[in-house]
Write a protein that holds these residues in place. Structure first.
Motif, PDB file in Angstrom:
ATOM      1  N   ALA A 328      10.070   3.790  -0.613  1.00  0.00           N
ATOM      2  CA  ALA A 328       9.199   4.966  -0.625  1.00  0.00           C
ATOM      3  C   ALA A 328       9.119   5.565  -2.022  1.00  0.00           C
ATOM      4  O   ALA A 328       8.034   5.912  -2.513  1.00  0.00           O
ATOM      5  CB  ALA A 328       9.704   6.001   0.367  1.00  0.00           C
ATOM      6  N   LEU A 329      10.277   5.691  -2.681  1.00  0.00           N
ATOM      7  CA  LEU A 329      10.305   6.272  -4.025  1.00  0.00           C
ATOM      8  C   LEU A 329       9.691   5.319  -5.045  1.00  0.00           C
ATOM      9  O   LEU A 329       8.980   5.748  -5.959  1.00  0.00           O
ATOM     10  CB  LEU A 329      11.750   6.610  -4.408  1.00  0.00           C
ATOM     11  N   PHE A 332       5.896   5.545  -4.853  1.00  0.00           N
ATOM     12  CA  PHE A 332       5.399   6.794  -5.442  1.00  0.00           C
ATOM     13  C   PHE A 332       5.432   6.742  -6.960  1.00  0.00           C
ATOM     14  O   PHE A 332       4.461   7.123  -7.637  1.00  0.00           O
ATOM     15  CB  PHE A 332       6.245   7.966  -4.925  1.00  0.00           C
ATOM     16  N   ILE A 333       6.542   6.259  -7.522  1.00  0.00           N
ATOM     17  CA  ILE A 333       6.666   6.194  -8.979  1.00  0.00           C
ATOM     18  C   ILE A 333       5.663   5.210  -9.574  1.00  0.00           C
ATOM     19  O   ILE A 333       5.037   5.485 -10.609  1.00  0.00           O
ATOM     20  CB  ILE A 333       8.098   5.799  -9.389  1.00  0.00           C
ATOM     21  N   LEU A 335       2.761   4.442  -8.436  1.00  0.00           N
ATOM     22  CA  LEU A 335       1.443   5.068  -8.399  1.00  0.00           C
ATOM     23  C   LEU A 335       1.286   6.086  -9.526  1.00  0.00           C
ATOM     24  O   LEU A 335       0.212   6.172 -10.149  1.00  0.00           O
ATOM     25  CB  LEU A 335       1.210   5.737  -7.047  1.00  0.00           C
ATOM     26  N   LEU A 336       2.328   6.856  -9.801  1.00  0.00           N
ATOM     27  CA  LEU A 336       2.268   7.816 -10.907  1.00  0.00           C
ATOM     28  C   LEU A 336       2.125   7.108 -12.248  1.00  0.00           C
ATOM     29  O   LEU A 336       1.391   7.565 -13.130  1.00  0.00           O
ATOM     30  CB  LEU A 336       3.531   8.696 -10.915  1.00  0.00           C
ATOM     31  N   ILE A 426      -3.264   9.022  -4.252  1.00  0.00           N
ATOM     32  CA  ILE A 426      -1.805   8.889  -4.279  1.00  0.00           C
ATOM     33  C   ILE A 426      -1.250   8.927  -2.860  1.00  0.00           C
ATOM     34  O   ILE A 426      -0.410   8.104  -2.472  1.00  0.00           O
ATOM     35  CB  ILE A 426      -1.173  10.001  -5.140  1.00  0.00           C
ATOM     36  N   ILE A 427      -1.727   9.886  -2.059  1.00  0.00           N
ATOM     37  CA  ILE A 427      -1.222  10.034  -0.691  1.00  0.00           C
ATOM     38  C   ILE A 427      -1.573   8.805   0.146  1.00  0.00           C
ATOM     39  O   ILE A 427      -0.691   8.202   0.799  1.00  0.00           O
ATOM     40  CB  ILE A 427      -1.798  11.304  -0.043  1.00  0.00           C
ATOM     41  N   TRP A 430       0.087   5.552  -1.078  1.00  0.00           N
ATOM     42  CA  TRP A 430       1.515   5.516  -0.706  1.00  0.00           C
ATOM     43  C   TRP A 430       1.669   5.140   0.780  1.00  0.00           C
ATOM     44  O   TRP A 430       2.513   4.325   1.127  1.00  0.00           O
ATOM     45  CB  TRP A 430       2.158   6.874  -0.978  1.00  0.00           C
TER      46      TRP A 430
END
Length: 436
Positions: A328-329, A332-333, A335-336, A426-427, A430
């Motif tokens: 999960a993390l 997210f990273i 994508l950033l 992003i949402i 993810w």
């Protein structure tokens, strides 16, 4: 080294928000990246200039597409569409915005002129927008949606190219995926774009807004063509034939330049546009798309500095080095990271190969499926395309909406599209990585 991407992109964004010309802002960001990476100013400039050649094909295709769009407008067929929109949708702001998003969507998959249609279609509607007190930021969001969502979700036209780049990038780095799986991977992130569009139309910009006189902008400003009423005729039918021919050639060859040349050739051979007007068509095409093409060239040079200095690799290594196996993390990273990289380069198509080389090994080690990996790569590439001062997805809308000098590139196009599309992407990206 790992902070070079972030710092240089921040330089570009801050200068752009301060209304510095976007080309100057990108050059400043490129020099910042080069100097922070240990290069001299002269070496940074030389690397930036050498990297501009990487987008020469894109720049040429934009100019030819601009000429094709000018040739199409010569017949008055766009006036037919404008007249219809004015007659049917005057006073119906929501329907007008949805119609504009729909027309923009056709430019990616059906009529392959990309952003070249905007300076032809939008300026004649500006007076109507003002009369309706329509918020031009909503129009910018609608246009950007049509320039991005279709190629993300539909594997035809530009979408065929985008999906092909994802597949090639994954296969080149040891992970195979089919065309059908790529479509599935991009469906959920694409729905995020739909949500962003609906929020902009029905919530954020639903209220009346008076245009700001003299707002200006750093995008291309063009002369607003006169809106003339034209009835559908033989030349319009032949124009449609030329458009279909351009689409077929582009799909067969995967080459925008050949597609645009085919469209132009048909327009002249079918005598839709007289041969004597050839120079005028090319000159107006260059005038309309030249600024955007040059911004893309400079952005490519900036991207080359980030790649050649290893700044992107360092940023990914910094981001993933302490994440372990927390999927999960990690998602997210990643994508950033994609958001920061694409904001700087300004092209989702140009960013995909870079991200694929970095993401595939990380995703394979973390246990992501090929479909989830494709979702991350595609979403990360699309992130920042909307909201980047150097992106054609923002430069195109500004070129049309600022025809009368009342629309600012950064505050009226870049910021609204960044907020309404990058957050949902992003949402939803993810979520796609977690469930696929």
């Amino acid at each position: 080294m790992e902070w070079v991407v972030i710092i240089s992109v921040l330089v570009m964004m801050i200068l752009s928000l301060l209304r510095v010309n976007v080309i100057i802002a990108i050059i400043a960001a490129g020099l910042t990246a080069g100097v922070l990476s240990g290069l001299s100013v002269v070496e940074s400039i030389e690397l930036l200039v050498s990297g501009m050649g990487d987008s020469s094909s894109t720049a040429l295709s934009y100019i030819l597409l601009g000429a094709f769009a000018v040739a199409i407008s010569y017949t008055g067929i766009t006036s037919v569409l404008v007249t219809y929109l004015i007659r049917v949708l005057t006073g119906k702001k929501t329907m007008m915005l949805l119609a504009i998003a729909g027309v923009a969507s056709l430019s990616q998959n059906v009529v392959p002129v990309h952003i070249a249609f905007i300076p032809i279609l939008i300026p004649p509607l500006l007076k109507l927008f003002d009369q309706m007190r329509m918020d031009r930021r909503a129009v910018a969001v609608a246009l950007t949606f049509g320039l991005k969502a279709p190629y993300m979700m539909i594997p035809a036209g530009f979408g065929l190219i985008f999906h092909g780049i994802i597949i090639e990038g994954m296969e080149a780095n040891g992970s195979s995926i089919t065309n059908g799986e790529t479509v599935l991977a991009m469906l959920i992130p694409g729905l995020g774009m739909v949500v962003g569009l609906l929020i902009a139309i029905f919530i954020t910009y639903r209220k009346d807004r008076d245009s700001i006189p003299g707002a200006g902008g750093s995008g291309a400003t063009i002369q607003m063509p006169e809106n003339q009423t034209v009835t559908f005729n033989k030349n319009h039918k032949l124009t449609i034939v030329a458009i279909i021919a351009a689409l077929i050639v582009q799909i067969i060859t995967d080459n925008l330049i050949l597609g645009a040349l085919t469209g132009l050739l048909f327009m002249f051979l079918l005598l839709v546009v007289p041969f004597k007007n050839g120079d005028k068509v090319m000159t107006e095409g260059i005038s309309m798309m030249g600024t955007i093409a040059f911004v893309m060239l400079v952005a490519s040079g900036f991207g080359t500095i980030l790649k050649e200095t290893g700044s992107v690799d360092a940023l990914v290594e910094l981001s993933t080095g302490f994440l372990g196996d927390n999927k999960a993390l990690i998602a997210f990273i990643l994508l950033l990271v994609g958001l920061m990289v694409t904001l700087g380069i300004g092209s989702s198509f140009g960013t995909i190969p870079i991200l694929a080389a970095l993401y595939v090994p990380i995703c394979m080690a973390a246990g992501f499926s090929p479909v989830a990996t494709a979702a991350l790569i595609g979403t990360a590439g699309a992130l920042g395309d909307a909201g980047s001062p150097a992106s054609d997805s923002t430069l195109g809308p500004t070129a049309g909406l600022n025809a009368d000098g009342k629309h600012h590139h950064i505050w009226d196009t870049v910021v609204p599209t960044f907020v309404h599309f990058n957050i949902p992407l992003i949402i939803f990206g993810w979520v796609a990585a977690m469930v696929l």
